[in-house]
Design a protein around this motif. Structure first.
Motif, PDB file in Angstrom:
ATOM      1  N   ILE A  25       0.837  -1.209   0.000  1.00  0.00           N
ATOM      2  CA  ILE A  25       0.000   0.000   0.000  1.00  0.00           C
ATOM      3  C   ILE A  25       0.867   1.252   0.000  1.00  0.00           C
ATOM      4  O   ILE A  25       0.575   2.235  -0.707  1.00  0.00           O
ATOM      5  CB  ILE A  25      -0.945  -0.021   1.217  1.00  0.00           C
ATOM      6  CG1 ILE A  25      -1.911  -1.200   1.114  1.00  0.00           C
ATOM      7  CG2 ILE A  25      -1.719   1.286   1.325  1.00  0.00           C
ATOM      8  CD1 ILE A  25      -2.793  -1.380   2.315  1.00  0.00           C
ATOM      9  N   CYS A  26       1.951   1.237   0.768  1.00  0.00           N
ATOM     10  CA  CYS A  26       2.855   2.392   0.796  1.00  0.00           C
ATOM     11  C   CYS A  26       3.473   2.644  -0.576  1.00  0.00           C
ATOM     12  O   CYS A  26       3.593   3.797  -1.009  1.00  0.00           O
ATOM     13  CB  CYS A  26       3.953   2.168   1.839  1.00  0.00           C
ATOM     14  SG  CYS A  26       3.386   2.231   3.550  1.00  0.00           S
ATOM     15  N   LEU A  27       3.866   1.579  -1.279  1.00  0.00           N
ATOM     16  CA  LEU A  27       4.431   1.740  -2.621  1.00  0.00           C
ATOM     17  C   LEU A  27       3.410   2.317  -3.589  1.00  0.00           C
ATOM     18  O   LEU A  27       3.734   3.178  -4.420  1.00  0.00           O
ATOM     19  CB  LEU A  27       4.950   0.396  -3.131  1.00  0.00           C
ATOM     20  CG  LEU A  27       6.213  -0.158  -2.458  1.00  0.00           C
ATOM     21  CD1 LEU A  27       6.543  -1.539  -3.005  1.00  0.00           C
ATOM     22  CD2 LEU A  27       7.393   0.786  -2.659  1.00  0.00           C
ATOM     23  N   LEU A  28       2.159   1.868  -3.479  1.00  0.00           N
ATOM     24  CA  LEU A  28       1.117   2.411  -4.343  1.00  0.00           C
ATOM     25  C   LEU A  28       0.867   3.885  -4.041  1.00  0.00           C
ATOM     26  O   LEU A  28       0.666   4.693  -4.961  1.00  0.00           O
ATOM     27  CB  LEU A  28      -0.176   1.611  -4.179  1.00  0.00           C
ATOM     28  CG  LEU A  28      -0.152   0.162  -4.686  1.00  0.00           C
ATOM     29  CD1 LEU A  28      -1.464  -0.525  -4.363  1.00  0.00           C
ATOM     30  CD2 LEU A  28       0.089   0.133  -6.182  1.00  0.00           C
ATOM     31  N   LEU A  29       0.886   4.258  -2.770  1.00  0.00           N
ATOM     32  CA  LEU A  29       0.687   5.660  -2.413  1.00  0.00           C
ATOM     33  C   LEU A  29       1.842   6.527  -2.915  1.00  0.00           C
ATOM     34  O   LEU A  29       1.636   7.640  -3.416  1.00  0.00           O
ATOM     35  CB  LEU A  29       0.542   5.798  -0.889  1.00  0.00           C
ATOM     36  CG  LEU A  29      -0.734   5.198  -0.276  1.00  0.00           C
ATOM     37  CD1 LEU A  29      -0.685   5.299   1.240  1.00  0.00           C
ATOM     38  CD2 LEU A  29      -1.965   5.906  -0.806  1.00  0.00           C
ATOM     39  N   LEU A  30       3.074   6.014  -2.788  1.00  0.00           N
ATOM     40  CA  LEU A  30       4.226   6.766  -3.293  1.00  0.00           C
ATOM     41  C   LEU A  30       4.162   6.909  -4.813  1.00  0.00           C
ATOM     42  O   LEU A  30       4.520   7.954  -5.364  1.00  0.00           O
ATOM     43  CB  LEU A  30       5.523   6.072  -2.874  1.00  0.00           C
ATOM     44  CG  LEU A  30       5.900   6.173  -1.391  1.00  0.00           C
ATOM     45  CD1 LEU A  30       7.120   5.308  -1.092  1.00  0.00           C
ATOM     46  CD2 LEU A  30       6.190   7.621  -1.008  1.00  0.00           C
ATOM     47  N   ALA A  31       3.728   5.842  -5.497  1.00  0.00           N
ATOM     48  CA  ALA A  31       3.599   5.936  -6.950  1.00  0.00           C
ATOM     49  C   ALA A  31       2.544   6.952  -7.352  1.00  0.00           C
ATOM     50  O   ALA A  31       2.660   7.609  -8.394  1.00  0.00           O
ATOM     51  CB  ALA A  31       3.255   4.562  -7.533  1.00  0.00           C
ATOM     52  N   TRP A  37       3.520   8.819   5.223  1.00  0.00           N
ATOM     53  CA  TRP A  37       3.871   9.159   6.604  1.00  0.00           C
ATOM     54  C   TRP A  37       3.292  10.506   7.048  1.00  0.00           C
ATOM     55  O   TRP A  37       3.507  10.934   8.172  1.00  0.00           O
ATOM     56  CB  TRP A  37       5.393   9.172   6.777  1.00  0.00           C
ATOM     57  CG  TRP A  37       6.116  10.044   5.795  1.00  0.00           C
ATOM     58  CD1 TRP A  37       6.341  11.384   5.885  1.00  0.00           C
ATOM     59  CD2 TRP A  37       6.695   9.616   4.568  1.00  0.00           C
ATOM     60  NE1 TRP A  37       7.017  11.824   4.791  1.00  0.00           N
ATOM     61  CE2 TRP A  37       7.262  10.753   3.961  1.00  0.00           C
ATOM     62  CE3 TRP A  37       6.806   8.383   3.920  1.00  0.00           C
ATOM     63  CZ2 TRP A  37       7.922  10.697   2.733  1.00  0.00           C
ATOM     64  CZ3 TRP A  37       7.449   8.328   2.708  1.00  0.00           C
ATOM     65  CH2 TRP A  37       8.002   9.464   2.131  1.00  0.00           C
ATOM     66  N   LYS A  38       2.552  11.202   6.178  1.00  0.00           N
ATOM     67  CA  LYS A  38       1.923  12.449   6.599  1.00  0.00           C
ATOM     68  C   LYS A  38       0.822  12.813   5.625  1.00  0.00           C
ATOM     69  O   LYS A  38       0.786  12.344   4.484  1.00  0.00           O
ATOM     70  CB  LYS A  38       2.942  13.578   6.687  1.00  0.00           C
ATOM     71  CG  LYS A  38       3.522  14.029   5.355  1.00  0.00           C
ATOM     72  CD  LYS A  38       4.451  15.216   5.550  1.00  0.00           C
ATOM     73  CE  LYS A  38       4.988  15.728   4.225  1.00  0.00           C
ATOM     74  NZ  LYS A  38       5.877  16.889   4.395  1.00  0.00           N
ATOM     75  N   GLY A  39      -0.085  13.661   6.092  1.00  0.00           N
ATOM     76  CA  GLY A  39      -1.125  14.200   5.230  1.00  0.00           C
ATOM     77  C   GLY A  39      -2.137  13.163   4.792  1.00  0.00           C
ATOM     78  O   GLY A  39      -2.489  12.225   5.520  1.00  0.00           O
ATOM     79  N   LEU A  40      -2.616  13.334   3.573  1.00  0.00           N
ATOM     80  CA  LEU A  40      -3.651  12.456   3.044  1.00  0.00           C
ATOM     81  C   LEU A  40      -3.156  11.023   2.875  1.00  0.00           C
ATOM     82  O   LEU A  40      -3.925  10.070   3.029  1.00  0.00           O
ATOM     83  CB  LEU A  40      -4.132  13.005   1.696  1.00  0.00           C
ATOM     84  CG  LEU A  40      -5.364  12.335   1.068  1.00  0.00           C
ATOM     85  CD1 LEU A  40      -6.571  12.494   1.986  1.00  0.00           C
ATOM     86  CD2 LEU A  40      -5.669  12.952  -0.287  1.00  0.00           C
ATOM     87  N   GLY A  41      -1.858  10.858   2.574  1.00  0.00           N
ATOM     88  CA  GLY A  41      -1.319   9.511   2.433  1.00  0.00           C
ATOM     89  C   GLY A  41      -1.391   8.718   3.726  1.00  0.00           C
ATOM     90  O   GLY A  41      -1.703   7.520   3.722  1.00  0.00           O
TER      91      GLY A  41
END
Length: 291
Positions: A25-31, A37-41
């Motif tokens: 999920i973190c990789l998808l959010l970064l992509a 680690w902050k905000g909407l993500g």
């Protein structure tokens, strides 16, 4: 089993069971351009982590209760444990953060005053040794308080899990029978369907990841001035070099011939001019006596 041990035994495998899925999920959010680690993500990560944690708690909690306590919990163990642990952590973790921060600030000030007193009255402490002494003094106090608070957090998690242990059914079978029972529960009824769903989910995640990535790679602006650009020399071709050298030599030879012709012409012109000048001088000398 103690509450602290039970809380640790359930929490630790639960964390590592859900961690790989959360990393995806973190990789998808970064992509997609969101920082997990902050905000909407972070909000998306916490929201999507809820079903993962519920599933992991149900899986690992039932495993621990079967293998360690010979207890078969009621269905819905993950949901019940999740909301209990969530409410407890929301209250306890911020309190632990403020307590550790307060203890750290107080221990730093006390350590500084002790070290300054030693420097003024006993002996002068070098800077490197002073930093080490201060770090050991206040760090040991803050670390001990942090460890105690973490143990208290695991104690609370274990105490909440004890209620599920009491309500679970007791299994008086031996260890091999319990393991066989748990293996039968974990094996899906339709393995082909599970493999197909798992493969399809992986393909969808891969396409989603590549679809969320930027369309083009970053490149400098058109007005950017390039500096320290290394010029790559073209490869040397001997035949072309010889042909070019012959052309240059021929041009040089023709140039030399033309220069020699011009030099000869200039010398002839200068010779004729000198002869005319000498002739006029002689005529002048001959005419002067007659006067």
């Amino acid at each position: 089993m103690s509450n602290t041990k039970l809380g640790l035994l359930v929490f630790w495998p639960t964390f590592w069971t859900g961690f790989p899925i959360k990393m995806v999920i973190c990789l998808l959010l970064l992509a997609g351009g969101l920082r997990p680690w902050k905000g909407l993500g972070l909000e998306f990560l916490l929201l999507l982590s809820i079903p993962i944690d519920i599933w992991a708690l149900g899986l690992c909690g039932r495993t621990v209760l079967l293998e360690r306590l010979n207890r078969d919990p009621k269905p819905g163990l993950g949901k019940r444990l999740w909301w209990k642990w969530a409410v407890f952590s929301v209250i306890y973790l911020p309190l632990m953060y403020f307590i550790v921060g307060f203890v750290t600030s107080v221990s730093k000030s006390v350590t500084t005053s002790i070290v300054e007193t030693i420097k003024e009255n006993v002996w002068v402490i070098p800077v490197a040794e002073q930093i080490t002494i201060e770090l050991v003094m206040w760090g040991s106090v803050a670390g001990a308080v942090l460890v105690l608070l973490i143990i208290g957090w695991f104690y609370g998690l274990g105490a909440l899990a004890q209620s599920e242990v009491k309500s679970a059914k007791s299994k008086d079978d031996n260890f091999e029978q319990i393991v066989y029972f748990w293996d039968k529960i974990r094996i899906p009824a339709d393995q082909v369907l599970l493999l197909t769903a798992f493969t399809f989910a992986g393909v969808v995640l891969v396409f989603l990841f590549w679809g969320l990535l930027p369309e083009t790679t970053p490149h400098p602006h058109d007005e950017y001035v390039y500096s320290n650009v290394v010029k790559v020399e073209p490869p040397v071709k001997p035949l072309e070099v010889l042909a070019n050298t012959e052309k240059v030599l021929k041009k040089a030879e023709l140039t030399i011939v033309e220069l020699e012709k011009e030099k000869d012409a200039n010398s002839d012109t200068q010779g004729d001019g000198k002869k005319k000048t000498d002739k006029k001088a002689k005529e002048g000398k001959v005419a002067s006596p007659s006067k």
